[in-house]
Design an enzyme around this catalytic site. Sequence first.
Site, PDB file in Angstrom:
ATOM      1  N   SER A 316      33.980  39.017  36.259  1.00  0.00           N
ATOM      2  CA  SER A 316      33.672  39.849  35.149  1.00  0.00           C
ATOM      3  C   SER A 316      34.691  39.622  34.145  1.00  0.00           C
ATOM      4  O   SER A 316      34.779  38.230  33.300  1.00  0.00           O
ATOM      5  CB  SER A 316      33.371  40.889  36.151  1.00  0.00           C
ATOM      6  OG  SER A 316      34.075  42.451  35.804  1.00  0.00           O
ATOM      7  N   ASP A 327      37.842  27.738  26.458  1.00  0.00           N
ATOM      8  CA  ASP A 327      36.642  27.816  25.229  1.00  0.00           C
ATOM      9  C   ASP A 327      37.566  27.184  24.137  1.00  0.00           C
ATOM     10  O   ASP A 327      37.018  25.815  23.221  1.00  0.00           O
ATOM     11  CB  ASP A 327      35.213  28.371  24.899  1.00  0.00           C
ATOM     12  CG  ASP A 327      34.317  28.837  25.920  1.00  0.00           C
ATOM     13  OD1 ASP A 327      34.492  27.997  27.049  1.00  0.00           O
ATOM     14  OD2 ASP A 327      33.496  29.435  26.565  1.00  0.00           O
ATOM     15  N   LYS A 341      29.841  36.439  36.977  1.00  0.00           N
ATOM     16  CA  LYS A 341      29.500  37.543  37.100  1.00  0.00           C
ATOM     17  C   LYS A 341      29.033  37.956  35.750  1.00  0.00           C
ATOM     18  O   LYS A 341      30.646  37.740  34.844  1.00  0.00           O
ATOM     19  CB  LYS A 341      29.975  39.172  37.754  1.00  0.00           C
ATOM     20  CG  LYS A 341      29.282  40.187  37.482  1.00  0.00           C
ATOM     21  CD  LYS A 341      30.428  41.662  37.963  1.00  0.00           C
ATOM     22  CE  LYS A 341      29.353  42.329  37.398  1.00  0.00           C
ATOM     23  NZ  LYS A 341      29.107  43.007  36.185  1.00  0.00           N
TER      24      LYS A 341
END
Length: 410
Positions: A316, A327, A341
């Site tokens: 999470s 990224d 998740k």
Amino acid sequence: MRAKKIIIPLLLVLILVIFNNVFMDNFSKTNLYFATQSLDNNEMAQPSKLFDKTWKAIHHDYYDETFNHQDWSYWKNRYQYKIKTDDDAKVAIDTMVASLNEPYTRFMSKKDFEELSTSITSKIYGIGVNIYSNAGKVVIFNVIPSTPADFAQLKQGDIITAIDDKDTNGMNISEVASLVRGPENSVVQLTVLRDGKKITKKIKRKEIKIKNVKSSVLDNHIGYIQIISFMGETTPNEFIEALENTKDTDSLIIDLRGNTGGLLNNAVFIANMFIKNGEIVEIIYRNGLKKAIEAKPLQKTLDKPIVILVNGASASASEILSGALRDYKRATLVGKKTFGKGLVQRVIPMPNKTGLNVTIARYLTPNGTDIHKLGIKPDVEIGNDFDFYINNLKKDVQLEKAKEILSNSN
């Protein structure tokens, strides 16, 4: 099948899961909270009203507009005029929620809701020890410095045999934890077995602050910051303090292993300290509405090399932070694939001091990646999911690899 060995901090609420056969049991409690409403709720209601409010909350907020391909009004009609007692309400609510077939939406009892509140406010009233179960015995794993347990000279390895003259034989860890915790300034009597001798201690409970972030400086001028949980409202300030403690280092390791998540705002806040501009995460609601959470301009963002340690218990909010920094190529991920998740919950206070944890959205990483049930594969996959927990017994190969990568980058 490995034997279960559970360590539970008495100053924490959620059980820390160590071995893989109990990892999955705990992830129904793993949450990424988009918005946490005030947890103070003194409203009292009849059992039927509690059910109605729960039904309405899910009807209004739940992220899947099909409600798992069913007519949600069925449940309202199914229990109309049939709920008379608190037990009736609990059975009806649990059955209704189970029909969604989604583990993160759940009704919280008064006890569960109190524990959630405790984990967010980062404090509890107790004595300051962590315990685990070993061959049916309740053993002190460690004693938190400068706590009542420390002043009472409790020690690692002490076996708790009785609490207020109640024999702990046959008790589970949660039962023991509940007996040790209690009102501030109240006294608890512990009987422990140490080197074959029984010792009795009377200890006054005090407020114990939960520490969610720890930091140190490793060899070769590498900073090490472990984020234990994103749940506490103090986590951002603790992280800033950790950065100050490691400011003179050339690079940084952020350890998210075993961190099962917490508040979304905390993950975004920390990510923003390393990302100058752009989208940190995208939230997608049931009606298709998309909300991008952008990095806010800061006077200075940290640009030193970073390695993030992850494993199968990193979930999470841990995946929000690690996914965003990967990224943007701000960090190298080392360890094992994360849990996966990609859903967001909201905590809704309900009558009778209960609560509802309802999934309201899903999220994507900055590159548009949906990690739900897939996880994030690290750039360098090494070790196993348990290296972090047993690194006192053998070499922590994941941490050593992180140090190697950062040493070569300087």
